[in-house]
Write a protein that holds these residues in place. Structure first.
Motif, PDB file in Angstrom:
ATOM      1  N   PHE A  23       0.846  -1.181   0.000  1.00  0.00           N
ATOM      2  CA  PHE A  23       0.000   0.000   0.000  1.00  0.00           C
ATOM      3  C   PHE A  23       0.888   1.240   0.000  1.00  0.00           C
ATOM      4  N   ARG A  24       0.310   2.366  -0.377  1.00  0.00           N
ATOM      5  CA  ARG A  24       1.021   3.625  -0.204  1.00  0.00           C
ATOM      6  C   ARG A  24       0.030   4.719   0.196  1.00  0.00           C
ATOM      7  N   GLN A  25       0.573   5.720   0.890  1.00  0.00           N
ATOM      8  CA  GLN A  25      -0.247   6.841   1.342  1.00  0.00           C
ATOM      9  C   GLN A  25       0.544   8.127   1.200  1.00  0.00           C
ATOM     10  N   ALA A  26       0.049   9.012   0.367  1.00  0.00           N
ATOM     11  CA  ALA A  26       0.651  10.331   0.196  1.00  0.00           C
ATOM     12  C   ALA A  26      -0.017  11.307   1.158  1.00  0.00           C
ATOM     13  N   PRO A  27       0.637  12.394   1.495  1.00  0.00           N
ATOM     14  CA  PRO A  27       0.033  13.382   2.413  1.00  0.00           C
ATOM     15  C   PRO A  27      -1.324  13.848   1.906  1.00  0.00           C
ATOM     16  N   GLY A  28      -2.306  13.810   2.793  1.00  0.00           N
ATOM     17  CA  GLY A  28      -3.640  14.265   2.445  1.00  0.00           C
ATOM     18  C   GLY A  28      -4.476  13.266   1.680  1.00  0.00           C
ATOM     19  N   GLU A  29      -3.929  12.083   1.440  1.00  0.00           N
ATOM     20  CA  GLU A  29      -4.658  11.066   0.694  1.00  0.00           C
ATOM     21  C   GLU A  29      -4.873   9.826   1.556  1.00  0.00           C
ATOM     22  N   GLU A  30      -5.794   8.985   1.111  1.00  0.00           N
ATOM     23  CA  GLU A  30      -6.039   7.737   1.809  1.00  0.00           C
ATOM     24  C   GLU A  30      -5.002   6.684   1.400  1.00  0.00           C
ATOM     25  N   ASN A  63      10.538 -15.579   3.894  1.00  0.00           N
ATOM     26  CA  ASN A  63       9.433 -14.824   4.506  1.00  0.00           C
ATOM     27  C   ASN A  63       9.547 -13.329   4.196  1.00  0.00           C
ATOM     28  N   THR A  64       9.797 -13.025   2.943  1.00  0.00           N
ATOM     29  CA  THR A  64      10.028 -11.636   2.550  1.00  0.00           C
ATOM     30  C   THR A  64       9.221 -11.285   1.308  1.00  0.00           C
ATOM     31  N   LEU A  65       8.702 -10.079   1.324  1.00  0.00           N
ATOM     32  CA  LEU A  65       7.950  -9.521   0.208  1.00  0.00           C
ATOM     33  C   LEU A  65       8.774  -8.388  -0.391  1.00  0.00           C
ATOM     34  N   PHE A  66       8.691  -8.226  -1.719  1.00  0.00           N
ATOM     35  CA  PHE A  66       9.470  -7.190  -2.395  1.00  0.00           C
ATOM     36  C   PHE A  66       8.574  -6.338  -3.282  1.00  0.00           C
ATOM     37  N   LEU A  67       9.053  -5.122  -3.543  1.00  0.00           N
ATOM     38  CA  LEU A  67       8.422  -4.270  -4.554  1.00  0.00           C
ATOM     39  C   LEU A  67       9.528  -3.551  -5.307  1.00  0.00           C
ATOM     40  N   GLN A  68       9.716  -3.933  -6.556  1.00  0.00           N
ATOM     41  CA  GLN A  68      10.667  -3.250  -7.427  1.00  0.00           C
ATOM     42  C   GLN A  68       9.936  -2.109  -8.116  1.00  0.00           C
ATOM     43  N   MET A  69      10.460  -0.906  -7.971  1.00  0.00           N
ATOM     44  CA  MET A  69       9.811   0.283  -8.528  1.00  0.00           C
ATOM     45  C   MET A  69      10.769   0.954  -9.499  1.00  0.00           C
ATOM     46  N   ASN A  70      10.351   1.030 -10.747  1.00  0.00           N
ATOM     47  CA  ASN A  70      11.164   1.635 -11.799  1.00  0.00           C
ATOM     48  C   ASN A  70      10.490   2.880 -12.356  1.00  0.00           C
ATOM     49  N   ASN A  71      11.279   3.728 -12.977  1.00  0.00           N
ATOM     50  CA  ASN A  71      10.778   4.949 -13.589  1.00  0.00           C
ATOM     51  C   ASN A  71       9.904   5.738 -12.606  1.00  0.00           C
ATOM     52  N   LEU A  72      10.430   5.964 -11.437  1.00  0.00           N
ATOM     53  CA  LEU A  72       9.671   6.663 -10.397  1.00  0.00           C
ATOM     54  C   LEU A  72       9.417   8.108 -10.789  1.00  0.00           C
ATOM     55  N   GLN A  73       8.249   8.591 -10.423  1.00  0.00           N
ATOM     56  CA  GLN A  73       7.821   9.944 -10.736  1.00  0.00           C
ATOM     57  C   GLN A  73       7.447  10.685  -9.454  1.00  0.00           C
ATOM     58  N   ASP A  74       7.322  12.008  -9.568  1.00  0.00           N
ATOM     59  CA  ASP A  74       6.995  12.812  -8.389  1.00  0.00           C
ATOM     60  C   ASP A  74       5.766  12.281  -7.666  1.00  0.00           C
ATOM     61  N   GLU A  75       4.780  11.856  -8.419  1.00  0.00           N
ATOM     62  CA  GLU A  75       3.516  11.414  -7.810  1.00  0.00           C
ATOM     63  C   GLU A  75       3.648  10.091  -7.063  1.00  0.00           C
ATOM     64  N   ASP A  76       4.807   9.435  -7.164  1.00  0.00           N
ATOM     65  CA  ASP A  76       5.027   8.220  -6.389  1.00  0.00           C
ATOM     66  C   ASP A  76       5.522   8.522  -4.973  1.00  0.00           C
ATOM     67  N   THR A  77       5.785   9.771  -4.684  1.00  0.00           N
ATOM     68  CA  THR A  77       6.199  10.148  -3.338  1.00  0.00           C
ATOM     69  C   THR A  77       5.103   9.813  -2.344  1.00  0.00           C
ATOM     70  N   ALA A  78       5.442   8.995  -1.351  1.00  0.00           N
ATOM     71  CA  ALA A  78       4.454   8.523  -0.379  1.00  0.00           C
ATOM     72  C   ALA A  78       5.146   7.663   0.668  1.00  0.00           C
ATOM     73  N   MET A  79       4.401   7.349   1.704  1.00  0.00           N
ATOM     74  CA  MET A  79       4.820   6.310   2.638  1.00  0.00           C
ATOM     75  C   MET A  79       4.313   4.991   2.082  1.00  0.00           C
ATOM     76  N   TYR A  80       5.192   3.997   2.032  1.00  0.00           N
ATOM     77  CA  TYR A  80       4.844   2.685   1.491  1.00  0.00           C
ATOM     78  C   TYR A  80       4.770   1.671   2.628  1.00  0.00           C
ATOM     79  N   TYR A  81       3.695   0.885   2.624  1.00  0.00           N
ATOM     80  CA  TYR A  81       3.451  -0.097   3.671  1.00  0.00           C
ATOM     81  C   TYR A  81       3.264  -1.477   3.053  1.00  0.00           C
ATOM     82  N   CYS A  82       3.819  -2.495   3.680  1.00  0.00           N
ATOM     83  CA  CYS A  82       3.436  -3.851   3.298  1.00  0.00           C
ATOM     84  C   CYS A  82       2.352  -4.322   4.265  1.00  0.00           C
ATOM     85  N   ALA A  83       1.579  -5.279   3.814  1.00  0.00           N
ATOM     86  CA  ALA A  83       0.445  -5.743   4.605  1.00  0.00           C
ATOM     87  C   ALA A  83       0.224  -7.224   4.397  1.00  0.00           C
TER      88      ALA A  83
END
Length: 119
Positions: free
Chosen positions: A37-44, A76-96
């Motif tokens: 999951f991810r959450q940017a400021p002011g967003e759910e 027992n590990t989860l990964f997220l590879q993120m490529n071509n990151l953009q400004d709008e990807d700025t957020a707190m990222y959570y695993c669940a």
């Protein structure tokens, strides 16, 4: 007690890449759906990727084509590879952890790791 610990966040320039990791403890990792999951400021908080125990994968429109979710059940590990990151990807990222393997609901979240993208 279930525990999830994210790592790998940081600051990156637009177009760059990051790989997030989530170490899990206290439950049978291989038997449940896991998600990012991810959450940017002011967003759910929003689900951006999920992977079932049978490796069925779903992405949000924002993640599709740029992000890749994967899991290592032996570690027992989860990964997220993120490529071509953009400004709008700025957020707190959570695993669940999923409530079950359906990926329809999530029960436990980690503390999050911050991703900041600058152009």
């Amino acid at each position: 007690q279930d525990q999830l610990v994210e790592s790998g966040g940081g600051s990156v320039q637009a177009g760059g890449s990051l790989r997030l990791s989530c170490a899990t403890y206290g439950f049978p990792h291989r038997d449940v759906c896991m998600g990012w999951f991810r959450q940017a400021p002011g967003e759910e908080r929003a689900l951006i990727a999920s992977i079932s125990s049978r490796f069925l994968i779903k992405y949000s429109d924002s993640a599709k084509g740029r992000f890749t979710i994967s899991r290592d059940n032996a570690q027992n590990t989860l990964f997220l590879q993120m490529n071509n990151l953009q400004d709008e990807d700025t957020a707190m990222y959570y695993c669940a952890r999923g409530s079950d393997d359906s990926c329809g609901a999530f029960a436990v979240w980690g503390q999050g790791t911050q991703v900041t993208v600058s152009s």
